[in-house]
Motif scaffolding. Structure first.
Motif, PDB file in Angstrom:
ATOM      1  N   TRP A  35      25.949 -13.129 -25.591  1.00  0.00           N
ATOM      2  CA  TRP A  35      26.343 -11.952 -25.540  1.00  0.00           C
ATOM      3  C   TRP A  35      25.359 -11.022 -24.641  1.00  0.00           C
ATOM      4  O   TRP A  35      25.392  -9.564 -23.717  1.00  0.00           O
ATOM      5  CB  TRP A  35      26.236 -11.320 -25.792  1.00  0.00           C
ATOM      6  N   ARG A  36      23.747 -11.366 -24.656  1.00  0.00           N
ATOM      7  CA  ARG A  36      23.217 -11.361 -23.527  1.00  0.00           C
ATOM      8  C   ARG A  36      23.523 -11.286 -22.367  1.00  0.00           C
ATOM      9  O   ARG A  36      22.747 -10.439 -21.466  1.00  0.00           O
ATOM     10  CB  ARG A  36      21.631 -11.996 -24.418  1.00  0.00           C
ATOM     11  N   PHE A  37      23.799 -12.438 -21.647  1.00  0.00           N
ATOM     12  CA  PHE A  37      24.320 -12.861 -20.575  1.00  0.00           C
ATOM     13  C   PHE A  37      24.722 -11.734 -20.175  1.00  0.00           C
ATOM     14  O   PHE A  37      25.229 -11.001 -18.646  1.00  0.00           O
ATOM     15  CB  PHE A  37      24.287 -14.035 -20.660  1.00  0.00           C
ATOM     16  N   LEU A  38      26.203 -11.226 -21.521  1.00  0.00           N
ATOM     17  CA  LEU A  38      27.274 -10.784 -20.560  1.00  0.00           C
ATOM     18  C   LEU A  38      26.851  -8.629 -20.376  1.00  0.00           C
ATOM     19  O   LEU A  38      27.647  -8.467 -19.587  1.00  0.00           O
ATOM     20  CB  LEU A  38      28.325 -10.830 -21.530  1.00  0.00           C
ATOM     21  N   TYR A  39      25.879  -8.757 -21.802  1.00  0.00           N
ATOM     22  CA  TYR A  39      24.897  -7.315 -21.561  1.00  0.00           C
ATOM     23  C   TYR A  39      24.249  -7.354 -20.414  1.00  0.00           C
ATOM     24  O   TYR A  39      23.654  -6.279 -20.138  1.00  0.00           O
ATOM     25  CB  TYR A  39      24.495  -6.948 -22.409  1.00  0.00           C
ATOM     26  N   GLU A  40      23.895  -8.528 -19.134  1.00  0.00           N
ATOM     27  CA  GLU A  40      23.329  -7.958 -18.305  1.00  0.00           C
ATOM     28  C   GLU A  40      23.267  -6.824 -17.267  1.00  0.00           C
ATOM     29  O   GLU A  40      24.638  -7.095 -16.553  1.00  0.00           O
ATOM     30  CB  GLU A  40      22.580  -9.457 -17.791  1.00  0.00           C
ATOM     31  N   PRO A  41      22.896  -5.894 -17.248  1.00  0.00           N
ATOM     32  CA  PRO A  41      23.665  -4.907 -16.026  1.00  0.00           C
ATOM     33  C   PRO A  41      23.718  -5.314 -14.688  1.00  0.00           C
ATOM     34  O   PRO A  41      24.261  -4.310 -13.756  1.00  0.00           O
ATOM     35  CB  PRO A  41      22.281  -3.520 -15.836  1.00  0.00           C
ATOM     36  N   GLN A  42      23.358  -6.753 -13.694  1.00  0.00           N
ATOM     37  CA  GLN A  42      23.281  -6.921 -12.659  1.00  0.00           C
ATOM     38  C   GLN A  42      24.245  -7.583 -12.589  1.00  0.00           C
ATOM     39  O   GLN A  42      24.667  -7.775 -11.655  1.00  0.00           O
ATOM     40  CB  GLN A  42      21.814  -7.348 -12.344  1.00  0.00           C
ATOM     41  N   ILE A  43      24.630  -9.116 -13.337  1.00  0.00           N
ATOM     42  CA  ILE A  43      25.811  -9.830 -13.134  1.00  0.00           C
ATOM     43  C   ILE A  43      25.858 -10.086 -14.579  1.00  0.00           C
ATOM     44  O   ILE A  43      27.738 -10.938 -14.433  1.00  0.00           O
ATOM     45  CB  ILE A  43      24.430 -11.185 -13.309  1.00  0.00           C
ATOM     46  N   GLY A  44      26.401  -8.972 -15.343  1.00  0.00           N
ATOM     47  CA  GLY A  44      26.467  -9.507 -16.695  1.00  0.00           C
ATOM     48  C   GLY A  44      28.524  -8.550 -16.658  1.00  0.00           C
ATOM     49  O   GLY A  44      28.222  -8.232 -15.717  1.00  0.00           O
ATOM     50  N   LEU A  45      28.998  -9.214 -17.520  1.00  0.00           N
ATOM     51  CA  LEU A  45      30.465  -9.201 -17.028  1.00  0.00           C
ATOM     52  C   LEU A  45      30.769  -7.904 -17.490  1.00  0.00           C
ATOM     53  O   LEU A  45      31.691  -6.757 -17.442  1.00  0.00           O
ATOM     54  CB  LEU A  45      31.263 -10.347 -17.658  1.00  0.00           C
ATOM     55  N   PHE A  46      30.162  -7.600 -18.717  1.00  0.00           N
ATOM     56  CA  PHE A  46      30.546  -6.052 -19.487  1.00  0.00           C
ATOM     57  C   PHE A  46      30.662  -5.422 -18.861  1.00  0.00           C
ATOM     58  O   PHE A  46      31.278  -3.933 -19.044  1.00  0.00           O
ATOM     59  CB  PHE A  46      29.868  -6.228 -21.014  1.00  0.00           C
ATOM     60  N   ALA A  47      29.168  -5.160 -18.084  1.00  0.00           N
ATOM     61  CA  ALA A  47      29.300  -3.481 -17.584  1.00  0.00           C
ATOM     62  C   ALA A  47      30.081  -3.372 -16.469  1.00  0.00           C
ATOM     63  O   ALA A  47      30.414  -2.701 -15.533  1.00  0.00           O
ATOM     64  CB  ALA A  47      27.847  -3.672 -16.836  1.00  0.00           C
ATOM     65  N   TYR A  48      29.608  -5.091 -15.617  1.00  0.00           N
ATOM     66  CA  TYR A  48      31.437  -4.593 -14.564  1.00  0.00           C
ATOM     67  C   TYR A  48      32.558  -4.406 -15.058  1.00  0.00           C
ATOM     68  O   TYR A  48      33.477  -3.635 -14.695  1.00  0.00           O
ATOM     69  CB  TYR A  48      32.098  -6.143 -13.772  1.00  0.00           C
ATOM     70  N   ILE A  49      33.180  -4.560 -15.941  1.00  0.00           N
ATOM     71  CA  ILE A  49      34.180  -4.459 -17.104  1.00  0.00           C
ATOM     72  C   ILE A  49      34.377  -2.440 -17.393  1.00  0.00           C
ATOM     73  O   ILE A  49      35.308  -1.417 -16.894  1.00  0.00           O
ATOM     74  CB  ILE A  49      34.765  -4.680 -18.583  1.00  0.00           C
ATOM     75  N   VAL A  50      33.403  -2.391 -18.400  1.00  0.00           N
ATOM     76  CA  VAL A  50      33.029  -0.735 -18.334  1.00  0.00           C
ATOM     77  C   VAL A  50      32.824  -0.111 -17.087  1.00  0.00           C
ATOM     78  O   VAL A  50      33.820   1.384 -17.118  1.00  0.00           O
ATOM     79  CB  VAL A  50      31.853  -0.421 -18.836  1.00  0.00           C
ATOM     80  N   SER A  51      32.567  -0.292 -16.325  1.00  0.00           N
ATOM     81  CA  SER A  51      32.490   0.343 -15.165  1.00  0.00           C
ATOM     82  C   SER A  51      33.834   0.577 -14.448  1.00  0.00           C
ATOM     83  O   SER A  51      34.197   1.767 -13.979  1.00  0.00           O
ATOM     84  CB  SER A  51      31.379  -0.075 -13.950  1.00  0.00           C
ATOM     85  N   PHE A  52      34.586  -0.790 -14.464  1.00  0.00           N
ATOM     86  CA  PHE A  52      35.209  -0.967 -13.664  1.00  0.00           C
ATOM     87  C   PHE A  52      36.727   1.040 -14.064  1.00  0.00           C
ATOM     88  O   PHE A  52      37.324   1.278 -13.442  1.00  0.00           O
ATOM     89  CB  PHE A  52      36.798  -1.929 -13.898  1.00  0.00           C
TER      90      PHE A  52
END
Length: 315
Positions: A144-161
């Motif tokens: 999850w630390r990798f998912l939370y990365e703002p540059q390459i993390g998937l979580f940030a891109y899903i929230v941004s979408f």
């Protein structure tokens, strides 16, 4: 084969020992079997607890073993209760425990209720839901630390979408406002299946004839849920809340891996404070007193909760 083995053991047993064994009562035999477990329990749990209580009244420091140990009485306890940083850590712990219990109970019971309907493929989806609970906290924390990365993390891109916020502005781990929720999300994702299993056991324990009688009385599905399902599953729900509350109160590994207590002291729960006092500041006596206070708090609250649970079960 077993009879032959028993006869061989009986022949090989000396007469004096055989007479002693025959003279033992059932209670004595039971104590002989459980004595190793009791000794192990005393060595692993009881002795360290007594030692921690003794250290909590001293100024002992583990990094200074040769320094004279002084008895400071209740000074450590007084300093903890009047320390502002300690209360900040307790507030962070209370925030984490409250929201994880609320989310895990609601989501876990909802999943259990849906799976209890036994739809097509429910066994497959049950297995998929249980996967997070089977993973190691170290694996989950790094994942999850990798998912939370703002540059390459998937979580940030899903929230941004869904929100339109740029991914680089979604700082889940390093933001003061979002870091507590980042830990809550991970813990909820990992341990909701555990709550679901307990709730599912409660739902499966409800006899079918009760629902059949309700259908004869033309009770609606909503009425059956509030009058039968929820009251009869309530003890199991409360049991899940008890287990998760105790575990989350002493949560350490997930917080340490994701934020380390930061940013600042935003996510510094009680276990992180205890670790810093004991192994960074090396105030062993002070940290022992803090550990005793946490133990008494958890034990006292759990004892009260169990009494309430017993009253609910007896209704």
């Amino acid at each position: 084969m077993l009879d032959r083995t028993a006869e061989a053991v009986a022949r090989a047993t000396p007469d004096s020992l055989a007479r002693r064994v025959r003279g033992l009562s059932d209670r004595m035999v039971a104590w002989i079997f459980i004595a190793p477990t009791i000794v192990l329990l005393l060595a692993i749990n009881i002795f360290p607890l007594i030692w921690a209580i003794q250290l909590s009244f001293t100024n002992y420091r583990a990094n200074r073993p040769n320094e004279a140990i002084k008895n400071v009485g209740l000074q450590n306890y007084s300093r903890i209760l009047h320390d502002a940083d300690t209360w900040v850590a307790m507030q962070a712990t209370a925030h984490f425990v409250f929201w994880t219990i609320v989310l895990q109970t609601l989501i876990g019971f909802t999943l259990a209720y849906l799976i209890d309907r036994k739809f097509r493929g429910h066994a497959f989806w049950t297995t998929i839901i249980l996967v997070p609970m089977m993973l190691s906290p170290a694996v989950v924390g790094n994942f999850w630390r990798f998912l939370y990365e703002p540059q390459i993390g998937l979580f940030a891109y899903i929230v941004s979408f869904f929100t339109g916020i740029p991914p680089t502005e979604i700082l889940m781990v390093s933001s003061v406002d979002l870091a507590p929720w980042a830990i809550i999300i991970v813990d909820t994702w990992m341990w909701t299946p555990y709550v679901m299993l307990i709730c599912l056991a409660g739902l499966r324990s409800i006899p079918d004839y009760i629902y059949e009688a309700a259908e004869v009385d033309r009770a609606s599905n909503w009425r059956q849920f509030w009058s039968i399902t929820l009251p009869m599953a309530l003890p199991f729900i409360m049991l899940a809340v008890l287990f998760r509350g105790i575990e989350n109160f002493k949560m350490f590994d997930m917080v340490n891996l994701l934020t380390g207590g930061g940013p600042g002291s935003t996510t510094e729960v009680a276990s992180i404070t205890l670790k810093r006092e004991a192994f960074e500041k090396w105030r062993t006596g002070f940290s022992s007193a803090f550990a005793i206070i946490l133990f008494v708090a958890v034990f006292g609250l759990a004892n009260i909760y169990v009494k309430v649970l017993n009253r609910v079960k007896s209704r």
